[in-house]
Design a protein around this motif. Structure first.
Motif, PDB file in Angstrom:
ATOM      1  N   PRO A   1     -31.676 -32.827  66.234  1.00  0.00           N
ATOM      2  CA  PRO A   1     -31.389 -33.259  67.599  1.00  0.00           C
ATOM      3  C   PRO A   1     -29.912 -33.641  67.732  1.00  0.00           C
ATOM      4  CG  PRO A   1     -32.481 -35.028  66.405  1.00  0.00           C
ATOM      5  CD  PRO A   1     -32.403 -33.849  65.475  1.00  0.00           C
ATOM      6  N   LEU A   2     -29.068 -32.694  68.051  1.00  0.00           N
ATOM      7  CA  LEU A   2     -27.617 -32.892  68.022  1.00  0.00           C
ATOM      8  C   LEU A   2     -26.979 -33.047  69.391  1.00  0.00           C
ATOM      9  CD1 LEU A   2     -26.799 -30.284  65.265  1.00  0.00           C
ATOM     10  CD2 LEU A   2     -27.022 -32.757  65.021  1.00  0.00           C
ATOM     11  N   GLY A   3     -27.752 -32.957  70.432  1.00  0.00           N
ATOM     12  CA  GLY A   3     -27.192 -33.121  71.769  1.00  0.00           C
ATOM     13  C   GLY A   3     -26.105 -32.099  72.059  1.00  0.00           C
ATOM     14  N   ASP A   4     -24.963 -32.583  72.528  1.00  0.00           N
ATOM     15  CA  ASP A   4     -23.859 -31.707  72.933  1.00  0.00           C
ATOM     16  C   ASP A   4     -23.201 -30.967  71.772  1.00  0.00           C
ATOM     17  OD1 ASP A   4     -24.226 -32.395  75.576  1.00  0.00           O
ATOM     18  OD2 ASP A   4     -22.780 -34.046  75.489  1.00  0.00           O
ATOM     19  N   ARG A   5     -23.505 -31.343  70.537  1.00  0.00           N
ATOM     20  CA  ARG A   5     -22.887 -30.681  69.382  1.00  0.00           C
ATOM     21  C   ARG A   5     -23.737 -29.528  68.836  1.00  0.00           C
ATOM     22  NH1 ARG A   5     -20.633 -34.532  65.084  1.00  0.00           N
ATOM     23  NH2 ARG A   5     -19.285 -32.734  64.735  1.00  0.00           N
ATOM     24  N   ALA A   6     -24.806 -29.190  69.517  1.00  0.00           N
ATOM     25  CA  ALA A   6     -25.719 -28.144  69.051  1.00  0.00           C
ATOM     26  C   ALA A   6     -25.020 -26.799  68.857  1.00  0.00           C
ATOM     27  CB  ALA A   6     -26.894 -27.996  70.018  1.00  0.00           C
ATOM     28  N   SER A   7     -24.228 -26.386  69.821  1.00  0.00           N
ATOM     29  CA  SER A   7     -23.555 -25.082  69.723  1.00  0.00           C
ATOM     30  C   SER A   7     -22.557 -25.050  68.577  1.00  0.00           C
ATOM     31  CB  SER A   7     -22.836 -24.756  71.027  1.00  0.00           C
ATOM     32  OG  SER A   7     -23.766 -24.586  72.053  1.00  0.00           O
ATOM     33  N   GLU A   8     -21.890 -26.157  68.355  1.00  0.00           N
ATOM     34  CA  GLU A   8     -20.909 -26.253  67.262  1.00  0.00           C
ATOM     35  C   GLU A   8     -21.566 -25.991  65.905  1.00  0.00           C
ATOM     36  OE1 GLU A   8     -18.358 -29.824  65.167  1.00  0.00           O
ATOM     37  OE2 GLU A   8     -18.902 -30.042  67.274  1.00  0.00           O
ATOM     38  N   LEU A   9     -22.666 -26.674  65.638  1.00  0.00           N
ATOM     39  CA  LEU A   9     -23.341 -26.468  64.361  1.00  0.00           C
ATOM     40  C   LEU A   9     -23.969 -25.082  64.297  1.00  0.00           C
ATOM     41  CD1 LEU A   9     -24.148 -27.521  61.594  1.00  0.00           C
ATOM     42  CD2 LEU A   9     -26.262 -28.343  62.630  1.00  0.00           C
ATOM     43  N   ALA A  10     -24.512 -24.603  65.404  1.00  0.00           N
ATOM     44  CA  ALA A  10     -25.127 -23.276  65.421  1.00  0.00           C
ATOM     45  C   ALA A  10     -24.118 -22.197  65.036  1.00  0.00           C
ATOM     46  CB  ALA A  10     -25.716 -22.987  66.792  1.00  0.00           C
ATOM     47  N   ASP A  11     -22.901 -22.308  65.538  1.00  0.00           N
ATOM     48  CA  ASP A  11     -21.864 -21.333  65.192  1.00  0.00           C
ATOM     49  C   ASP A  11     -21.547 -21.359  63.699  1.00  0.00           C
ATOM     50  OD1 ASP A  11     -21.695 -20.557  67.834  1.00  0.00           O
ATOM     51  OD2 ASP A  11     -19.915 -21.779  68.259  1.00  0.00           O
ATOM     52  N   LEU A  12     -21.454 -22.545  63.127  1.00  0.00           N
ATOM     53  CA  LEU A  12     -21.172 -22.663  61.692  1.00  0.00           C
ATOM     54  C   LEU A  12     -22.311 -22.083  60.855  1.00  0.00           C
ATOM     55  CD1 LEU A  12     -19.701 -26.275  61.515  1.00  0.00           C
ATOM     56  CD2 LEU A  12     -18.463 -24.126  61.218  1.00  0.00           C
ATOM     57  N   CYS A  13     -23.530 -22.363  61.250  1.00  0.00           N
ATOM     58  CA  CYS A  13     -24.684 -21.849  60.505  1.00  0.00           C
ATOM     59  C   CYS A  13     -24.746 -20.331  60.555  1.00  0.00           C
ATOM     60  CB  CYS A  13     -25.976 -22.445  61.057  1.00  0.00           C
ATOM     61  SG  CYS A  13     -26.210 -24.181  60.658  1.00  0.00           S
TER      62      CYS A  13
ATOM     63  N   GLY B   1     -30.392 -29.659  70.773  1.00  0.00           N
ATOM     64  CA  GLY B   1     -30.375 -29.599  69.317  1.00  0.00           C
ATOM     65  C   GLY B   1     -30.396 -28.179  68.809  1.00  0.00           C
ATOM     66  N   VAL B   2     -30.655 -28.059  67.516  1.00  0.00           N
ATOM     67  CA  VAL B   2     -30.659 -26.758  66.847  1.00  0.00           C
ATOM     68  C   VAL B   2     -31.931 -26.630  66.021  1.00  0.00           C
ATOM     69  CG1 VAL B   2     -29.461 -25.277  65.188  1.00  0.00           C
ATOM     70  CG2 VAL B   2     -28.143 -26.752  66.699  1.00  0.00           C
ATOM     71  N   ARG B   3     -32.582 -25.503  66.171  1.00  0.00           N
ATOM     72  CA  ARG B   3     -33.717 -25.151  65.320  1.00  0.00           C
ATOM     73  C   ARG B   3     -33.167 -24.196  64.274  1.00  0.00           C
ATOM     74  NH1 ARG B   3     -39.569 -22.479  66.742  1.00  0.00           N
ATOM     75  NH2 ARG B   3     -39.728 -21.368  64.789  1.00  0.00           N
ATOM     76  N   ILE B   4     -33.340 -24.548  63.003  1.00  0.00           N
ATOM     77  CA  ILE B   4     -32.812 -23.734  61.905  1.00  0.00           C
ATOM     78  C   ILE B   4     -33.974 -23.203  61.085  1.00  0.00           C
ATOM     79  CG2 ILE B   4     -31.347 -23.693  59.852  1.00  0.00           C
ATOM     80  CD1 ILE B   4     -29.810 -26.060  61.038  1.00  0.00           C
ATOM     81  N   THR B   5     -34.037 -21.896  60.962  1.00  0.00           N
ATOM     82  CA  THR B   5     -35.066 -21.248  60.161  1.00  0.00           C
ATOM     83  C   THR B   5     -34.473 -20.861  58.818  1.00  0.00           C
ATOM     84  OG1 THR B   5     -36.131 -20.391  62.135  1.00  0.00           O
ATOM     85  CG2 THR B   5     -36.660 -19.290  60.047  1.00  0.00           C
ATOM     86  N   VAL B   6     -35.153 -21.269  57.761  1.00  0.00           N
ATOM     87  CA  VAL B   6     -34.694 -20.935  56.419  1.00  0.00           C
ATOM     88  C   VAL B   6     -35.820 -20.172  55.729  1.00  0.00           C
ATOM     89  CG1 VAL B   6     -33.739 -21.827  54.268  1.00  0.00           C
ATOM     90  CG2 VAL B   6     -33.343 -23.058  56.400  1.00  0.00           C
ATOM     91  N   GLY B   7     -35.876 -18.862  55.972  1.00  0.00           N
ATOM     92  CA  GLY B   7     -36.921 -18.036  55.404  1.00  0.00           C
ATOM     93  C   GLY B   7     -36.645 -17.621  53.974  1.00  0.00           C
ATOM     94  N   ASP B   8     -35.391 -17.531  53.615  1.00  0.00           N
ATOM     95  CA  ASP B   8     -34.990 -17.125  52.271  1.00  0.00           C
ATOM     96  C   ASP B   8     -34.677 -18.377  51.452  1.00  0.00           C
ATOM     97  OD1 ASP B   8     -33.580 -16.311  49.997  1.00  0.00           O
ATOM     98  OD2 ASP B   8     -32.472 -14.761  51.066  1.00  0.00           O
ATOM     99  N   PRO B   9     -35.396 -18.606  50.358  1.00  0.00           N
ATOM    100  CA  PRO B   9     -35.159 -19.807  49.554  1.00  0.00           C
ATOM    101  C   PRO B   9     -33.696 -19.973  49.099  1.00  0.00           C
ATOM    102  CG  PRO B   9     -37.141 -18.712  48.818  1.00  0.00           C
ATOM    103  CD  PRO B   9     -36.477 -17.794  49.821  1.00  0.00           C
ATOM    104  N   ASP B  10     -33.001 -18.876  48.906  1.00  0.00           N
ATOM    105  CA  ASP B  10     -31.603 -18.970  48.483  1.00  0.00           C
ATOM    106  C   ASP B  10     -30.719 -19.569  49.573  1.00  0.00           C
ATOM    107  OD1 ASP B  10     -32.211 -17.856  46.020  1.00  0.00           O
ATOM    108  OD2 ASP B  10     -31.757 -15.820  46.696  1.00  0.00           O
ATOM    109  N   LEU B  11     -31.156 -19.470  50.823  1.00  0.00           N
ATOM    110  CA  LEU B  11     -30.358 -19.998  51.922  1.00  0.00           C
ATOM    111  C   LEU B  11     -30.508 -21.510  52.095  1.00  0.00           C
ATOM    112  CD1 LEU B  11     -30.681 -17.200  54.612  1.00  0.00           C
ATOM    113  CD2 LEU B  11     -28.745 -17.714  53.131  1.00  0.00           C
TER     114      LEU B  11
END
Length: 63
Positions: free
Chosen positions: A15-27, A41-51
């Motif tokens: 739940p990042l509020g106004d910083r959601a896009s910033e982190l999304a771009d980095l990810c 906020g940002v929903r982050i999917t980590v399907g690959d264990p290496d990620l």
């Protein structure tokens, strides 16, 4: 009382509020599948264990 099913979720919610896009771009730049929700906020999917390590690196370095 019924039991709850095991979670099959493969994402984390930040739940990042106004910083959601910033982190999304980095990810995304590091190959992580993300879904930003502007102002929420940002929903982050980590399907690959290496990620998982990549996600940890991004979040640790991000301020």
């Amino acid at each position: 009382m019924s039991s709850l099913p095991d979670s099959e979720a493969n994402f984390v919610w930040l739940p990042l509020g106004d910083r959601a896009s910033e982190l999304a771009d980095l990810c995304r730049a590091r190959g992580l599948l993300v879904r930003p929700f502007a102002g929420e906020g940002v929903r982050i999917t980590v399907g690959d264990p290496d990620l998982r390590a990549v996600l940890a690196e991004v979040l640790t370095a991000w301020e």
